[in-house]
Scaffold this active site. Structure first.
Site, short mmCIF file in Angstrom:
data_model
loop_
_atom_site.label_atom_id
_atom_site.label_comp_id
_atom_site.label_asym_id
_atom_site.label_seq_id
_atom_site.Cartn_x
_atom_site.Cartn_y
_atom_site.Cartn_z
N THR A 7 -14.80 -1.25 1.48
CA THR A 7 -15.54 -0.57 0.40
C THR A 7 -15.22 -1.36 -0.87
O THR A 7 -14.38 -2.25 -0.85
CB THR A 7 -15.08 0.90 0.19
N TYR A 51 0.81 -1.21 0.00
CA TYR A 51 0.00 0.00 0.00
C TYR A 51 0.85 1.28 0.00
O TYR A 51 1.15 1.82 -1.04
CB TYR A 51 -1.05 0.00 1.15
N LYS A 88 -0.86 8.42 -3.56
CA LYS A 88 -1.31 9.17 -2.37
C LYS A 88 -0.29 10.25 -2.00
O LYS A 88 -0.67 11.33 -1.56
CB LYS A 88 -1.55 8.21 -1.20
N LEU A 113 -11.41 0.61 5.71
CA LEU A 113 -12.79 0.13 5.80
C LEU A 113 -13.13 -0.71 4.59
O LEU A 113 -12.52 -0.56 3.54
CB LEU A 113 -13.74 1.33 5.85
#
Ligand SMILES: NC(=O)c1ccc[n+]([C@@H]2O[C@H](COP(=O)([O-])OP(=O)(O)OC[C@H]3O[C@@H](n4cnc5c(N)ncnc54)[C@H](O)[C@@H]3O)[C@@H](O)[C@H]2O)c1
Length: 396
Positions: A274, A234, A243, A272
């Protein structure tokens, strides 16, 4: 038709309109239960139909009585074929907003395109004049660049070396090793073009030029950091580069908005379930451990709890907006608490197909995943004949 979930890997091919409506209603009730926020009155949400963007739209409208314009890219229904969940969520949102006497209109199209930007600006001009808050919450695997016409695809890969770690198939609970080959430079560049800050900046430039940004305007884009176990794939992987770019763009936007006292922020949100996050290897295993620990500690939040807290305790608390040493708003503070992360690091090494049932919250993961598509809600009769042809009324 009777609508049942039809799972294919990390997507569900069907969505339930009544369940999506219930999801939106639950989120509205939550926001109302927390009381009024002295927040923005005219809000544009880019990526408004699911996840953090939908929660931002609901919090703006029902927490702060805001007029909202939502931009998203969703599939409308066809006879015998359900729409994508974001379509039904938006239909339900508009219906509830209308009942509450709140302005709400939506634009369904490619937010990366010049046309959708122009259409949105025209709508702001005609209906709201200007906007006070712009939430940028897009998550997309692909972007057609509006200037070059080139299609860029983002990838979720480590950089430098092959990444090998545990992951879970959240449908079966099977924990296995996954190896992901490192990205090449082209992969990195493409991911930055899709998920970095260029498009956010283009939106802000176009709106400033058109005079639709109010004095003191705020814009917020969402980012993620996460723990060491997911770092290679990530934050230090291709998506992390995007990011980094998004976070740097916030400063550039603030610079460009100086003359109207505007500010660009990035808010770092919690991990979360999604549609976007279920597609990232390793993250589902991390999330199932995280959920278990945060629920035990009484600090678990979903998108709506996160965004309600972002608005009430960070953006519109009445005092200066708190940021970290890199200028980012942190609403992942509970996820990143030392006691939570220490426990995860320990459980991570212990997690196997057998142990995860006990030490993780796979059931919670699955429940949230079903909920994304409008399934698994109490109070919804899933055996009833349901009209799939629900429309989002403001869409022309
Ligand atoms: N899910 C997480 O764990 C997590 C954590 C922190 C930050 N974030 C960030 O939050 C942001 C939103 O992610 P999410 O998880 O809520 O995703 P999501 O998949 O639930 O929502 C994505 C939204 O973008 C819209 N969209 C996608 N492509 C579009 C296009 N071309 N034109 C117009 N609309 C388009 C979709 O319609 C939807 O409204 C992302 O930047 C993500 O990185 C997510």
């Amino acid at each position: 038709m009777i609508i049942e979930p039809r799972m294919r890997g990390f997507i569900c091919l069907t969505a339930h309109p009544k369940g999506c409506e219930q999801n939106v209603k639950n989120q509205i009730e939550y926001v109302k239960s927390k009381g009024k926020i002295n927040g923005p009155k005219r809000v544009l949400v880019i990526g408004a139909s699911t996840g953090f963007g939908l929660a931002s739209r609901i919090t703006s409208a029902f927490g702060s009585d805001a007029s909202t314009i939502g931009v998203f890219f969703e599939k409308p229904p066809m006879e015998g074929k359900t729409a994508s969940p974001g379509w039904y969520n938006s239909a339900a949102f508009e219906q509830e907003a209308q009942k509450a006497g709140l302005y709400a209109k939506s634009i369904n199209g490619d937010a990366f395109s010049n046309e959708v930007k122009e259409q949105t600006i025209a709508m702001i001009k005609a209906d709201l004049g200007q906007v006070d808050l712009i939430i940028y919450s897009l998550a997309s695997p692909v972007r057609v660049h509006p200037t070059t016409g080139v299609t860029h695809r983002s990838v979720l890969k480590p950089i430098g070396t092959t990444f090998t770690n545990k992951t879970v198939d959240f449908h079966t609970g099977n924990v296995s090793q996954v190896s992901i080959e490192p990205a090449n430079q082209e992969d990195i560049d493409n991911t930055v073009v899709v998920m970095g800050g260029e498009d956010w900046s283009m939106w802000m430039d176009a709106m400033k030029e058109a005079g639709v940004l109010a004095e003191g305007v705020t814009t917020v884009a969402y980012s993620y950091i996460g723990p060491e176990v997911t770092e290679a794939v990530y934050r230090k992987g291709t998506i992390g580069r995007a990011k980094d770019h998004l976070e740097a763009t916030a400063f550039e936007i603030t610079d460009k908005l100086k003359d109207i006292n505007g500010k660009g922020y990035v808010s770092v949100n919690k991990a979360l379930v999604t549609q976007a996050s279920s597609a990232i290897p390793v993250i589902p295993l991390y999330i199932s451990l995280l959920y278990k620990i945060m629920k035990e500690k009484g600090i678990h939040e979903g998108c709506i709890e996160q965004i309600q807290r972002l608005f009430s305790e960070r953006l519109y608390s009445g005092t200066a907006i708190p940021t970290d040493e890199k200028g980012r708003i942190r609403i992942d503070d509970w996820e990143m608490r030392a006691d939570v992360q220490e426990q995860i690091a320990k459980l991570w090494t212990e997690s196997t197909t057998e142990s995860l049932v006990e030490i993780g919250d796979l059931a919670g993961y699955k429940q949230d995943f079903l909920n994304l598509f409008g399934f698994g809600f109490e109070g919804v009769d899933y055996l009833a004949d349901t009209d799939e042809m629900v429309q989002v009324h403001s869409i022309m």
